[in-house]
Scaffold this active site. Structure first.
Site, PDB file in Angstrom:
ATOM      1  N   ASP A   1      -0.090   6.948  -4.119  1.00 28.07           N
ATOM      2  CA  ASP A   1      -1.339   6.604  -4.797  1.00 28.07           C
ATOM      3  C   ASP A   1      -1.707   7.615  -5.872  1.00 28.07           C
ATOM      4  O   ASP A   1      -2.051   7.239  -6.996  1.00 28.07           O
ATOM      5  CB  ASP A   1      -2.488   6.527  -3.781  1.00 28.07           C
ATOM      6  CG  ASP A   1      -2.549   5.186  -3.067  1.00 28.07           C
ATOM      7  OD1 ASP A   1      -1.786   4.285  -3.435  1.00 28.07           O
ATOM      8  OD2 ASP A   1      -3.363   5.038  -2.140  1.00 28.07           O
TER       9      ASP A   1
ATOM     10  N   HIS B   1       0.847  -1.184   0.000  1.00 29.44           N
ATOM     11  CA  HIS B   1       0.000   0.000   0.000  1.00 29.44           C
ATOM     12  C   HIS B   1       0.888   1.241   0.000  1.00 29.44           C
ATOM     13  O   HIS B   1       2.119   1.151   0.064  1.00 29.44           O
ATOM     14  CB  HIS B   1      -0.941   0.008   1.208  1.00 29.44           C
ATOM     15  CG  HIS B   1      -2.167  -0.834   1.020  1.00 29.44           C
ATOM     16  ND1 HIS B   1      -3.112  -0.581   0.044  1.00 29.44           N
ATOM     17  CD2 HIS B   1      -2.607  -1.936   1.689  1.00 29.44           C
ATOM     18  CE1 HIS B   1      -4.075  -1.480   0.110  1.00 29.44           C
ATOM     19  NE2 HIS B   1      -3.795  -2.319   1.090  1.00 29.44           N
TER      20      HIS B   1
END
Length: 397
Positions: free
Chosen positions: A157, A127
């Site tokens: 991200d 992540h």
């Protein structure tokens, strides 16, 4: 709109893929999100998109996906490496190669992975915080003395992932105008984060005063008292960023005068030279911390408004929205193009979530499938088990 007429297939995923699709949709591209059947989707980056459901474990669902991609300009693949290939939807199926002719050689095939495909972490789950850690950027970010702090999931991200993906798509589209051929846009969030962080990384690996020293001792990482955030008497915050001498002088003069006018006796006050005297920085920090705590945020915001001191309040999302012409907490498209502006505000800001499968029949009809074909595909499980025995008229596929 700049991308009107562009057809995009976006496989449902998390943050970076949807954001890349959102950028394209905001500027007029027809973005179709492929969702899994009977699977809720809480993605909020869906304005201007449409959704269909396909069971990609079903041969019929794969066949529909191939048909859609064969007619598309852009595909956004958010899956881990090898997933699309296992489904028979890898780029080799669509692009021409020495071994044969693909079904859509003009396709821009955009892939977003977490780790570099040629690195030791390629097959691992991860992540934002993991990609940030391996990029080298997390180690130089502000935080406590013990450890750095990560900036939500903004850097990997969205900046290193979604924004880099959209940029790559646009570059490939420009090149396609010359070659009439598509190509693979390969994005990984570790490399993307490093690239968008070129400025701090290059300074951190040099003797630069901006970031060249130990973490927390430099101008831009919380080391400098005149580039930091301060708490006010009401618990709200002010941002101070007076790096340049002229801005520092203005800030200190106004700040000192305000404290004196409010009856504070100052045992020590900074001078213009304090900005460059690192030995005075601890005293300056204490001076600013104690000073800001004497008044609420809006007092300080009003005091410094209109001045070249680089001092403004830290706003909540709701407060920040009031400064925008949209007056909405949902950020409008940016940048704004004067001759080919993005989607109208009402469309760009509509709906917080997009219901999976809401446009299945509509989209398939546009791609040339008849009602009879859609019904037959449903009976073969293309849209999931639940739709096998339902007609296109009695259910929303």
């Amino acid at each position: 709109m700049a991308l009107r007429g562009l057809s995009v297939i976006e496989f449902a995923g998390l943050a970076p893929g949807p954001f890349a699709g959102l950028l394209l949709a905001h500027h007029g591209a027809s973005v179709i999100r492929i969702d899994r059947p009977s699977s809720p989707n809480t993605d909020v980056l869906c304005a201007g998109k449409r959704s269909i459901v396909l069971d990609l474990k079903s041969p019929a669902g794969i066949a529909v996906a191939r048909r859609l991609i064969a007619c598309a300009d852009v595909l956004i693949d958010p899956f881990r490496p090898g997933v699309m290939e296992k489904m028979g939807l890898g780029p080799k199926f669509f692009h021409d190669s020495e071994g044969g002719v693909g079904v859509n050689d003009r396709l821009i095939y955009a892939r977003i992975a977490g780790f570099p495909s040629d690195g030791p972490h390629a097959s691992m789950a991860g992540h934002e915080i993991n990609y940030l850690a391996l990029s080298g950027v997390l180690s130089i970010l502000p935080g406590t003395r013990d450890k750095p702090t990560f900036p939500l999931n903004l850097l990997a991200d969205f900046a290193g992932g979604g924004l880099m993906c959209a940029t790559g798509i646009l570059l490939a589209l420009v090149e396609r105008c010359k070659s009439d051929r598509g190509q693979v846009v390969d994005v990984n969030m570790v490399s993307g984060t490093r690239y968008v962080s070129s400025f701090p990384l290059l300074h951190a690996t040099s003797t630069s005063p901006l970031l060249g020293g130990p973490r927390g001792s430099n101008l831009l990482d919380g080391g400098a008292p005149f580039y930091d955030v301060y708490t006010c008497s009401d618990g709200k915050w002010m941002s101070v960023g007076c790096l340049e001498p002229q801005f520092f002088i203005t800030f200190i003069d106004v700040f000192k005068n305000a404290l004196r006018m409010n009856g504070l006796k100052l045992s020590w006050t900074p001078t213009p030279e304090t900005r460059t005297r690192k030995e005075d920085w601890p005293k300056l920090r204490t001076f600013l911390e104690n000073g800001f705590k004497t008044k609420p945020r809006d007092y300080w915001a009003s005091l410094f408004h209109g001045l070249d001191a680089c001092v403004v309040p830290v706003l909540t999302p709701e407060e920040a929205a009031l400064l925008d012409s949209s007056r909405s907490v949902r950020p409008p498209p940016h940048p704004y193009l004067s001759r080919t502006p993005p989607l109208p505000q009402t469309v760009a800001m509509s709906g917080m979530v997009l219901e999976p499968g809401l446009h299945t029949q509509e989209v398939l009809g546009e791609f040339g499938l008849s009602r009879a074909e859609i019904t037959q595909l449903a009976s073969h499980g293309a849209f999931g088990e639940e739709s096998k025995h339902e007609t296109t008229f009695s259910c929303k596929l």
